[in-house]
Design a protein around this motif. Structure first.
Motif: not given
Length: 267
Positions: A89-110
């Motif tokens: 249930g953990n979340y993996f989120v790909g984002i782009t900030q100021n032209g840089t790609r990043k990947a973030l991990l969130f726990n199941a509760d957000g």
């Protein structure tokens, strides 16, 4: 000779994650964007040896409000390109900030867990640029590195060293007739001792079946923690994923007899 040195150090130094050797598969389509692919790779890297975990892509609009709010607050101006969930249930989120790609991990509760390191492909560092390993004269190593080696590897001989502008220093030493490879950050602070055996096959082991020496060590040194998963390498060593009472999960490496060897840092 220099080419062989570079290739050898790359193989020893930077291939630390278990999932690449276990041929993990995710539910991410190969047609997804580069950000999605990077996030998926980073996600499976963070899982480490947990070979049974898979990612399932979800709509970004389906993310919990806690996740969206955290990104808006902490990564101002970022766009959310990709989202997925793992088996826990953990979340993996790909984002782009100021032209840089990043990947973030969130726990199941957000709640936020940590930012993951995106893979750009073999031998490539941040921004997709190829890593550049250059041999460094032993006498030119930062004093922080030589002092650390003297203090923690008494009697060691420094055989050679190379530097990568993105990842830091790789220093190969011999201590008690055993060769070791040490990774130091770009500022000379110690990162970790690299272990080649992590490229072997891992078989999942129930926490209850771990040697008493391992559970005793965890109870003593990680009071209040929970053993999330455990695995056994083909040579008998154990890797145990522990969730401390506070802070991020850590993977611990133990010898076949249950003796603690080292902490394996998530990439």
């Amino acid at each position: 000779m220099k080419k062989q040195l570079v290739l050898g150090l790359l193989a020893v130094g930077f291939a630390l994650t278990m999932n690449a050797c276990n041929n993990d598969q995710s539910s991410v389509s190969p047609d997804d964007s580069a950000t999605a692919t990077g996030a998926a790779r980073a996600a499976t890297d963070s899982v480490g040896f947990h070979s049974k975990k898979k990612l399932t892509k979800i709509e970004t609009s389906a993310l919990p409000s806690a996740v969206s709010s955290y990104i808006t607050t902490t990564y101002s101006g970022a766009t959310v390109d990709y989202a997925a969930k793992d088996d826990d249930g953990n979340y993996f989120v790909g984002i782009t900030q100021n032209g840089t790609r990043k990947a973030l991990l969130f726990n199941a509760d957000g709640t936020f867990n940590h930012e993951l390191a995106l893979k750009k492909g073999p031998g490539k560092g941040p921004g997709g640029k190829r890593d550049s390993l250059a041999q460094v004269a032993i006498t030119s190593l930062p004093s922080a590195i030589t002092s650390y080696i003297s203090a923690n590897y008494a009697g060691a001989t420094v055989n050679m060293a190379v530097k990568d502008d993105n990842r830091g220093y790789l220093v190969m030493i011999t201590v008690n007739d055993t060769r070791k490879t040490l990774l130091f950050n770009t500022d000379g602070t110690f990162n970790q001792e690299l272990v080649k055996v992590l490229r072997g096959k891992v078989t999942e082991v129930a926490a209850a079946d771990l040697p008493a020496a391992i559970t005793s060590y965890i109870t003593t040194n990680y009071a209040g923690s929970t053993i999330k998963r455990a695995g056994k390498l083909s040579d008998g060593q154990y890797i145990v994923s522990v969730k401390p009472a506070s802070g991020n999960p850590v993977d611990l490496l133990f010898a076949a007899d249950g003796t603690f060897k080292q902490v394996l840092k998530h990439r």
